[in-house]
Design a protein around this motif. Structure first.
Motif, PDB file in Angstrom:
ATOM      1  N   ARG A  27       1.050  -1.146  -0.038  1.00  0.00           N
ATOM      2  CA  ARG A  27       0.131   0.086  -0.013  1.00  0.00           C
ATOM      3  C   ARG A  27       0.826   1.253   0.083  1.00  0.00           C
ATOM      4  NH1 ARG A  27      -5.312   0.209   2.040  1.00  0.00           N
ATOM      5  NH2 ARG A  27      -6.020   2.308   2.351  1.00  0.00           N
ATOM      6  N   ILE A  28       0.559   2.061  -0.974  1.00  0.00           N
ATOM      7  CA  ILE A  28       1.236   3.452  -1.014  1.00  0.00           C
ATOM      8  C   ILE A  28       0.194   4.444  -1.094  1.00  0.00           C
ATOM      9  CG2 ILE A  28       2.837   5.103  -2.192  1.00  0.00           C
ATOM     10  CD1 ILE A  28       3.747   2.315  -3.756  1.00  0.00           C
ATOM     11  N   GLU A  29      -0.001   5.460  -0.025  1.00  0.00           N
ATOM     12  CA  GLU A  29      -1.057   6.579   0.209  1.00  0.00           C
ATOM     13  C   GLU A  29      -0.151   7.845  -0.056  1.00  0.00           C
ATOM     14  OE1 GLU A  29      -4.194   5.994   3.017  1.00  0.00           O
ATOM     15  OE2 GLU A  29      -2.944   4.160   3.689  1.00  0.00           O
ATOM     16  N   THR A  30      -0.951   8.771  -0.737  1.00  0.00           N
ATOM     17  CA  THR A  30      -0.533  10.166  -0.900  1.00  0.00           C
ATOM     18  C   THR A  30      -1.932  11.032  -0.531  1.00  0.00           C
ATOM     19  OG1 THR A  30      -1.450  10.390  -3.156  1.00  0.00           O
ATOM     20  CG2 THR A  30       0.795   9.598  -2.673  1.00  0.00           C
ATOM     21  N   PRO A  31      -2.017  12.012  -0.479  1.00  0.00           N
ATOM     22  CA  PRO A  31      -3.139  12.829  -0.231  1.00  0.00           C
ATOM     23  C   PRO A  31      -4.356  12.613  -1.257  1.00  0.00           C
ATOM     24  CG  PRO A  31      -1.367  14.279   0.246  1.00  0.00           C
ATOM     25  CD  PRO A  31      -0.644  12.905  -0.410  1.00  0.00           C
ATOM     26  N   ARG A  32      -3.613  12.593  -2.708  1.00  0.00           N
ATOM     27  CA  ARG A  32      -4.778  12.309  -3.850  1.00  0.00           C
ATOM     28  C   ARG A  32      -5.162  11.005  -4.041  1.00  0.00           C
ATOM     29  NH1 ARG A  32      -2.438  15.669  -8.434  1.00  0.00           N
ATOM     30  NH2 ARG A  32      -1.234  14.028  -8.497  1.00  0.00           N
ATOM     31  N   LEU A  33      -4.212   9.928  -3.598  1.00  0.00           N
ATOM     32  CA  LEU A  33      -4.692   8.648  -4.145  1.00  0.00           C
ATOM     33  C   LEU A  33      -4.010   7.626  -3.259  1.00  0.00           C
ATOM     34  CD1 LEU A  33      -1.911   7.359  -5.829  1.00  0.00           C
ATOM     35  CD2 LEU A  33      -2.825   8.844  -7.417  1.00  0.00           C
ATOM     36  N   PHE A  58      -6.565   3.737  -6.464  1.00  0.00           N
ATOM     37  CA  PHE A  58      -7.850   4.086  -5.665  1.00  0.00           C
ATOM     38  C   PHE A  58      -8.044   5.398  -5.067  1.00  0.00           C
ATOM     39  CE2 PHE A  58      -7.204  -0.521  -5.327  1.00  0.00           C
ATOM     40  CZ  PHE A  58      -8.279  -0.921  -5.556  1.00  0.00           C
ATOM     41  N   ASP A  59      -9.160   5.855  -4.751  1.00  0.00           N
ATOM     42  CA  ASP A  59      -9.524   6.962  -4.135  1.00  0.00           C
ATOM     43  C   ASP A  59      -8.455   7.212  -2.610  1.00  0.00           C
ATOM     44  OD1 ASP A  59     -10.524   5.754  -2.055  1.00  0.00           O
ATOM     45  OD2 ASP A  59     -12.544   6.539  -2.460  1.00  0.00           O
ATOM     46  N   PRO A  60      -8.352   8.320  -2.154  1.00  0.00           N
ATOM     47  CA  PRO A  60      -7.515   8.532  -0.903  1.00  0.00           C
ATOM     48  C   PRO A  60      -7.810   7.356   0.222  1.00  0.00           C
ATOM     49  CG  PRO A  60      -7.977  10.703  -1.689  1.00  0.00           C
ATOM     50  CD  PRO A  60      -9.021   9.756  -2.581  1.00  0.00           C
ATOM     51  N   GLY A  61      -9.108   6.940   0.378  1.00  0.00           N
ATOM     52  CA  GLY A  61      -9.467   5.964   1.344  1.00  0.00           C
ATOM     53  C   GLY A  61      -8.901   4.766   1.229  1.00  0.00           C
ATOM     54  N   GLY A  62      -8.869   4.466  -0.445  1.00  0.00           N
ATOM     55  CA  GLY A  62      -8.246   3.153  -0.899  1.00  0.00           C
ATOM     56  C   GLY A  62      -9.697   2.268  -1.222  1.00  0.00           C
ATOM     57  N   HIS A  63     -10.548   2.855  -1.379  1.00  0.00           N
ATOM     58  CA  HIS A  63     -12.079   2.329  -1.562  1.00  0.00           C
ATOM     59  C   HIS A  63     -12.423   2.135  -3.049  1.00  0.00           C
ATOM     60  CE1 HIS A  63     -12.401   2.040   2.587  1.00  0.00           C
ATOM     61  NE2 HIS A  63     -12.069   3.378   2.721  1.00  0.00           N
ATOM     62  N   ARG A  64     -12.495   3.197  -3.721  1.00  0.00           N
ATOM     63  CA  ARG A  64     -13.060   3.340  -5.190  1.00  0.00           C
ATOM     64  C   ARG A  64     -11.828   3.247  -6.051  1.00  0.00           C
ATOM     65  NH1 ARG A  64     -17.726   4.361  -8.073  1.00  0.00           N
ATOM     66  NH2 ARG A  64     -17.445   5.219  -9.978  1.00  0.00           N
ATOM     67  N   CYS A  65     -11.910   2.279  -6.786  1.00  0.00           N
ATOM     68  CA  CYS A  65     -10.966   2.024  -8.045  1.00  0.00           C
ATOM     69  C   CYS A  65     -11.101   2.982  -9.052  1.00  0.00           C
ATOM     70  CB  CYS A  65     -10.937   0.589  -8.440  1.00  0.00           C
ATOM     71  SG  CYS A  65      -9.808   0.345  -9.763  1.00  0.00           S
ATOM     72  N   SER A  66      -9.897   3.432  -9.426  1.00  0.00           N
ATOM     73  CA  SER A  66     -10.054   4.570 -10.501  1.00  0.00           C
ATOM     74  C   SER A  66      -9.211   4.020 -11.707  1.00  0.00           C
ATOM     75  CB  SER A  66      -9.449   5.799 -10.367  1.00  0.00           C
ATOM     76  OG  SER A  66      -8.083   5.786  -9.697  1.00  0.00           O
ATOM     77  N   ALA A  67      -8.105   2.921 -11.694  1.00  0.00           N
ATOM     78  CA  ALA A  67      -7.204   2.436 -12.417  1.00  0.00           C
ATOM     79  C   ALA A  67      -6.329   1.197 -11.880  1.00  0.00           C
ATOM     80  CB  ALA A  67      -6.237   3.499 -13.020  1.00  0.00           C
ATOM     81  N   ALA A  68      -5.935   0.422 -12.872  1.00  0.00           N
ATOM     82  CA  ALA A  68      -4.958  -0.617 -12.546  1.00  0.00           C
ATOM     83  C   ALA A  68      -3.749  -0.635 -13.276  1.00  0.00           C
ATOM     84  CB  ALA A  68      -5.853  -1.934 -12.927  1.00  0.00           C
TER      85      ALA A  68
END
Length: 93
Positions: free
Chosen positions: A8-14, A77-87
């Motif tokens: 898992r890698i998190e940023t403010p945007r994704l 995914f979105d910042p919360g890691g819930h809605r996928c936007s790409a792979a």
């Protein structure tokens, strides 16, 4: 030898993270919504008719390969890691 990998890698945007079988409904929705757009560019989409159960099984195999250090398929995914936007998938050479 298992390669080092980030689950898992998190940023403010994704959030970029490995796939889980629980992501199947979101992935199935994204593929279904984008099928017509993806087919001309992604050969594997030409026959993409998988059911939700088949998508769950596919994600189980993807996660197994990730855990074994064989292939690294990530969802974006979105910042919360819930809605996928790409792979994106990264295969070991």
């Amino acid at each position: 030898m298992i390669a080092e990998r980030a689950y898992r890698i998190e940023t403010p945007r994704l959030c970029i993270r490995c796939w889980n079988p629980a992501d199947a409904p979101d992935l199935r929705r994204a593929l279904d919504e984008s099928a017509e757009h993806l087919r001309p560019w992604m050969p594997w989409m030409k026959n993409e008719l998988f059911s939700l159960d088949e998508t769950v099984n596919r994600l189980r195999r993807i996660r197994e390969h990730f855990d074994l250090g064989q292939d690294f398929a990530y969802g974006i995914f979105d910042p919360g890691g819930h809605r996928c936007s790409a792979a994106r998938a990264c295969t070991r050479a």
